[in-house]
Design an enzyme around this catalytic site. Structure first.
Site, PDB file in Angstrom:
ATOM      1  N   SER A 110      42.859  37.644  37.059  1.00 28.90           N
ATOM      2  CA  SER A 110      42.479  37.206  35.719  1.00 28.90           C
ATOM      3  C   SER A 110      41.898  38.392  34.974  1.00 28.90           C
ATOM      4  O   SER A 110      41.018  39.091  35.486  1.00 28.90           O
ATOM      5  CB  SER A 110      41.446  36.074  35.801  1.00 28.90           C
ATOM      6  OG  SER A 110      41.049  35.668  34.506  1.00 28.90           O
TER       7      SER A 110
ATOM      8  N   HIS B 109      38.009  43.202  25.784  1.00 32.13           N
ATOM      9  CA  HIS B 109      37.443  43.260  24.433  1.00 32.13           C
ATOM     10  C   HIS B 109      37.259  44.731  24.079  1.00 32.13           C
ATOM     11  O   HIS B 109      36.631  45.483  24.835  1.00 32.13           O
ATOM     12  CB  HIS B 109      36.115  42.512  24.369  1.00 32.13           C
ATOM     13  CG  HIS B 109      36.234  41.053  24.688  1.00 32.13           C
ATOM     14  ND1 HIS B 109      36.801  40.153  23.818  1.00 32.13           N
ATOM     15  CD2 HIS B 109      35.877  40.342  25.797  1.00 32.13           C
ATOM     16  CE1 HIS B 109      36.770  38.944  24.357  1.00 32.13           C
ATOM     17  NE2 HIS B 109      36.227  39.032  25.561  1.00 32.13           N
TER      18      HIS B 109
ATOM     19  N   HIS C  45      44.379  38.859  26.960  1.00 32.57           N
ATOM     20  CA  HIS C  45      44.138  38.071  28.168  1.00 32.57           C
ATOM     21  C   HIS C  45      45.424  38.040  28.988  1.00 32.57           C
ATOM     22  O   HIS C  45      46.532  38.003  28.439  1.00 32.57           O
ATOM     23  CB  HIS C  45      43.736  36.639  27.792  1.00 32.57           C
ATOM     24  CG  HIS C  45      44.083  35.623  28.842  1.00 32.57           C
ATOM     25  ND1 HIS C  45      45.235  34.863  28.788  1.00 32.57           N
ATOM     26  CD2 HIS C  45      43.439  35.250  29.980  1.00 32.57           C
ATOM     27  CE1 HIS C  45      45.288  34.071  29.844  1.00 32.57           C
ATOM     28  NE2 HIS C  45      44.221  34.280  30.582  1.00 32.57           N
TER      29      HIS C  45
ATOM     30  N   ARG D 274      48.736  33.402  39.008  1.00 33.32           N
ATOM     31  CA  ARG D 274      48.088  32.765  40.155  1.00 33.32           C
ATOM     32  C   ARG D 274      49.093  31.921  40.938  1.00 33.32           C
ATOM     33  O   ARG D 274      50.131  31.502  40.419  1.00 33.32           O
ATOM     34  CB  ARG D 274      46.936  31.872  39.687  1.00 33.32           C
ATOM     35  CG  ARG D 274      47.384  30.752  38.771  1.00 33.32           C
ATOM     36  CD  ARG D 274      46.230  29.991  38.153  1.00 33.32           C
ATOM     37  NE  ARG D 274      46.697  29.007  37.191  1.00 33.32           N
ATOM     38  CZ  ARG D 274      46.960  29.263  35.928  1.00 33.32           C
ATOM     39  NH1 ARG D 274      46.814  30.485  35.459  1.00 33.32           N
ATOM     40  NH2 ARG D 274      47.392  28.317  35.111  1.00 33.32           N
TER      41      ARG D 274
END
Length: 284
Positions: free
Chosen positions: A106, A110, A120, A124
């Site tokens: 994950s 920023h 982002h 998974r």
């Protein structure tokens, strides 16, 4: 399935290593008086059950104001709330047997420069005694949008999807547009990307290959945008727009994000789960 789980977890770990190296390399190339940023790596453990991971966070770099690249491999028994939610999604056998295993990567970045987009990405694999599936995606979150940046990002994701199934990109782009939407604001949190979940075609190797393609597309999709915008001049008004946009990002992740909810409900390290939150944000 034990062998497949090991292969998936090892690949997610390898992808994490590749991205960390690439981001630190970008910090080195940025130049300037500030020291290049470096990741602080912290092992994590998952509550009373099993597994954990690596939380890798860089703060105050030349390019990244805050970026996290987390890897995890966890197992145990689902909490009743998570078990009920998965049963409602139709996961076979989960109502009777709440055991699970999951691994993935994950990432949330920023940026220092308001012209450089936040981003982002996650991929998974999830396993229960009655089912397995893959999920993930990536989306771009600029506060100051450039059409050519958006087009480049989407083109890289489209190529990754088209190599596996021509239906994937339009299908998963539409899913991202729906998923990364903030209902109480009536707007998307960014310019989209792709999102998919519950991917089980019956061919584990094919689904794993597609998930690897999504992960491998990330650096070609994002790194050129960060490199192009990292030295661009910006104003106080640009910074203000960035902080306000980050407020939207924080609202989404705390209220709607499925991964945030799952991580907190299953007892994973809260610092790792909330790594996605920006270092500074503003509400007006």
């Amino acid at each position: 399935m034990q062998d497949q789980r090991r292969r998936a977890a090892d690949w997610f770990r390898d992808l994490r290593d590749q991205i960390v190296e690439a981001f630190e390399g970008l910090e080195d190339r940025a130049g300037g008086d500030a020291m290049p940023g470096r990741f602080q790596v912290t092992p994590t453990r998952r509550g009373e059950d099993g597994g954990g991971g690596l939380m890798s966070v860089m703060r105050g770099g030349r390019v990244f104001e805050k970026v996290g690249v987390n890897w995890s491999e966890v197992h145990g028994t689902l909490a009743p709330k998570a078990q009920t939610a998965m049963a409602a999604r139709g996961v076979p056998g989960i109502a009777e047997d709440p055991r699970f295993w999951a691994s993935g990567i994950s990432l949330v970045a920023h940026m220092q420069n308001p012209h450089a987009p936040a981003v982002h990405m996650n991929t998974r694999m999830f396993w229960t005694p009655g089912a397995w599936w893959f999920g993930g995606g990536s989306d771009l979150n600029p506060c100051l949008e450039y059409a050519e940046d958006t087009a480049h990002f989407h083109d890289q994701l489209r190529q990754a999807c088209d190599a596996h199934d021509p239906d994937y990109y339009p299908r998963f782009k539409a899913w991202a547009d729906e998923y990364f939407f903030i209902p109480h604001r009536g707007r998307a949190r960014g310019v989209g990307g792709i999102f998919y979940d519950d991917l089980n075609s019956g061919d584990w190797d094919a689904d794993f290959a597609f998930t690897r393609a999504v992960g491998q597309a990330f650096l070609p999709a994002f790194l050129p945008l960060a490199e192009k915008r990292m030295a661009q001049d910006w104003t106080d008004q640009d910074r203000d727009a960035q902080l306000v946009h980050r407020g939207l990002y924080a609202e989404y992740n705390l209220v709607y994000d499925r991964g945030t909810k799952f991580g907190l409900e299953t007892g994973h390290n809260p610092e790792a789960v909330l790594m996605s939150l920006p270092p500074l944000a503003k509400w007006i």
